[in-house]
Design an enzyme around this catalytic site. Structure first.
Site, PDB file in Angstrom:
ATOM      1  N   SER A   1      -2.701  -9.157  22.789  1.00 28.74           N
ATOM      2  CA  SER A   1      -2.620 -10.587  23.079  1.00 28.74           C
ATOM      3  C   SER A   1      -1.423 -10.967  23.947  1.00 28.74           C
ATOM      4  O   SER A   1      -1.311 -12.101  24.399  1.00 28.74           O
ATOM      5  CB  SER A   1      -2.564 -11.371  21.766  1.00 28.74           C
ATOM      6  OG  SER A   1      -1.426 -11.024  21.003  1.00 28.74           O
TER       7      SER A   1
ATOM      8  N   SER B   1      -1.174  -5.527  20.381  1.00 32.64           N
ATOM      9  CA  SER B   1      -0.955  -6.578  21.364  1.00 32.64           C
ATOM     10  C   SER B   1       0.232  -6.390  22.295  1.00 32.64           C
ATOM     11  O   SER B   1       0.360  -7.113  23.277  1.00 32.64           O
ATOM     12  CB  SER B   1      -0.815  -7.930  20.652  1.00 32.64           C
ATOM     13  OG  SER B   1      -2.038  -8.301  20.078  1.00 32.64           O
TER      14      SER B   1
ATOM     15  N   LYS C   1       6.805 -14.341  24.918  1.00 30.46           N
ATOM     16  CA  LYS C   1       5.444 -14.701  24.534  1.00 30.46           C
ATOM     17  C   LYS C   1       5.434 -16.046  23.822  1.00 30.46           C
ATOM     18  O   LYS C   1       6.344 -16.361  23.047  1.00 30.46           O
ATOM     19  CB  LYS C   1       4.891 -13.603  23.618  1.00 30.46           C
ATOM     20  CG  LYS C   1       3.424 -13.730  23.233  1.00 30.46           C
ATOM     21  CD  LYS C   1       3.009 -12.524  22.402  1.00 30.46           C
ATOM     22  CE  LYS C   1       1.544 -12.553  22.026  1.00 30.46           C
ATOM     23  NZ  LYS C   1       1.147 -11.339  21.277  1.00 30.46           N
TER      24      LYS C   1
END
Length: 445
Positions: A156, A180, A81
């Site tokens: 996210s 997330s 990420k």
């Protein structure tokens, strides 16, 4: 026809390397080619780190040839990420506020993973500054959901989930502050592990709300989660999943708040999963947790105040650079006083103790990972009320675990985009993963 390596679990790929049946360089080349040529590549990856990946794969091959592999996953390609620092690669947490930010060294969890031999094959898109459960990011890119390309993938850790779901990475590393990891894992039929705060180092990870931020994997199996957790935390010990089964297991099915207003597809898929677990020997008791509404009501105070305090200077210096919905969510922290925040924190800590007493004796607490199915991207773009409602609903069930300081595991149920979440106790990952392996086997039976 796609190469079978692209849909294999990370653990199976590692076993193939150990047996001499898979060359780490060939494996990495296969994933790099898939990632670079896919129609959604630009929407999923911020960078494909080809040179680094091949260099690390060659080192993994040398270790494998010498019988000196560093872990089961030595030589397996993994995506990261875009909030975990990667030396020499722009890391901006999905926001133009950090445009041009290039760290000089890897984040500590990436350093641990590299020592375990994991191959860093790229960085993935995410919700802006990690402050949304939907995965919609008009500032950078919005990946699609694997089950509905017109819908968002969850956030996210949106690109992290998409990179695995579309078979462009063997596993992915994301973060979870309010859901997330678990939301995008659930919506894309993956396993997602929310770790206990403090278990995996946050050094070199762009923060949102540091007291809630956690790092964790999105992958294809509970076994993968166990090995990835070991790599991320820098531990040589891998949770033992051998022989895990449902015999003697007792689960609490939480009824309070988390079963309200479920989308029809969620309600049907979740109940089907519960019925299958019960049919395979799981003892499941429905329970009320009466203080959950009070706990959930604390989230606008504790999350937004800390997040706004973290980012006030940067976002107020350049507010036009931000997606307005995210900007206004941050500014929600202005609604509360210092007294409000301290009182909310104190009450949250009291409720954490109450919860552990309330669920003592159960192996895990079960609930739907998300109350809603992946929302439509075009409606999110054009309807502010739809966006705000969908974001709050997406995060409702997962943030229970963050507020209570728990570890949590979402598992695919076999119904597309419907996840079953098991919540464990703080720093109870080893037990939770073993329980999760038993649940996984029953759901896959």
């Amino acid at each position: 026809m796609a190469h079978p390596w692209l849909s294999a679990t990370a653990s199976d790929l590692g076993r193939g390397i150990a047996a001499g049946k898979i060359d780490p360089v060939d494996l990495t080349e296969t994933y790099l080619e898939a990632a670079e040529s896919h129609d959604f590549s630009q929407r999923i990856f911020t960078h494909v780190t080809r040179d680094r990946a091949l260099s690390e794969a060659k080192a993994a091959k040398s270790r494998a040839d010498a019988g000196l592999r560093n872990s089961l996953l030595d030589g397996v390609p993994v995506s990261w990420k875009d909030l975990v620092d990667t030396a020499g690669i722009e890391t901006v947490s999905g926001s133009d506020l950090l445009k041009g930010r290039v760290p000089t060294q890897d984040g500590e969890c990436l350093q641990h993973a590299t020592r375990a031999g994991l191959v860093c094959m790229g960085k993935t898109h995410m919700s802006e500054l990690a402050f949304s459960g939907l995965g919609y990011n008009p500032v950078t890119q919005t990946p699609p959901c694997v089950n509905n390309h017109a819908a968002v993938p969850g956030g996210s850790s949106s690109g992290a989930a998409a990179s695995v779901a579309f078979n462009l990475s063997a596993a992915a590393i994301g973060s979870d502050t309010g859901g997330s990891v678990r939301i995008p894992a659930a919506w894309n039929d993956l396993v997602g592990l929310k770790t206990t705060s403090g278990l995996v180092s946050l050094k070199g990870a762009v923060p949102l709300a540091a007291s809630f931020d956690t790092i964790g994997p999105l992958c294809r199996s509970v076994e993968d989660s166990a090995h990835l957790l070991s790599a991320l935390s820098g531990s040589a010990q891998v949770p033992d999943l051998n022989g895990a089964n449902l015999s003697g297991r007792h689960f609490a099915l939480c009824k309070t708040s988390v079963l309200e207003d479920l989308d029809d597809g969620i309600a049907t898929g979740f109940q089907d999963a519960i019925d299958r677990l019960a049919a395979r020997g799981a003892r499941i008791t429905e329970i009320d947790i009466p203080f959950l509404p009070e706990l959930l009501a604390l989230s606008p105070v504790v999350f937004t105040v800390e997040a706004y305090a973290q980012w006030k200077t940067e976002l107020e210096a350049n507010p036009e650079a931000m997606f307005p919905e995210i900007l206004e969510r941050f500014r929600g922290g202005l609604k509360f006083s210092g007294v409000d925040y301290v009182r909310a924190q104190k009450r949250m800590m009291q409720l954490r103790q109450d919860y552990l007493t309330h669920v003592a004796g159960y192996d895990a607490v079960l609930l739907p990972s998300s109350p809603i199915l992946p929302p439509d991207l075009e409606r999110l773009k054009n309807e502010s009320a739809y966006y705000q409602h969908a974001n709050l609903m997406a995060l409702r069930n997962t943030r229970v675990g963050n507020l209570l300081g728990l570890c949590g595991l979402t598992l695919p149920t076999g119904t597309p985009s419907v996840g079953l979440m098991a919540m464990g106790t703080p720093f109870g990952e080893r037990k939770l993963l073993r329980v999760g392996a038993a649940l996984e086997a029953a759901l896959n039976d």
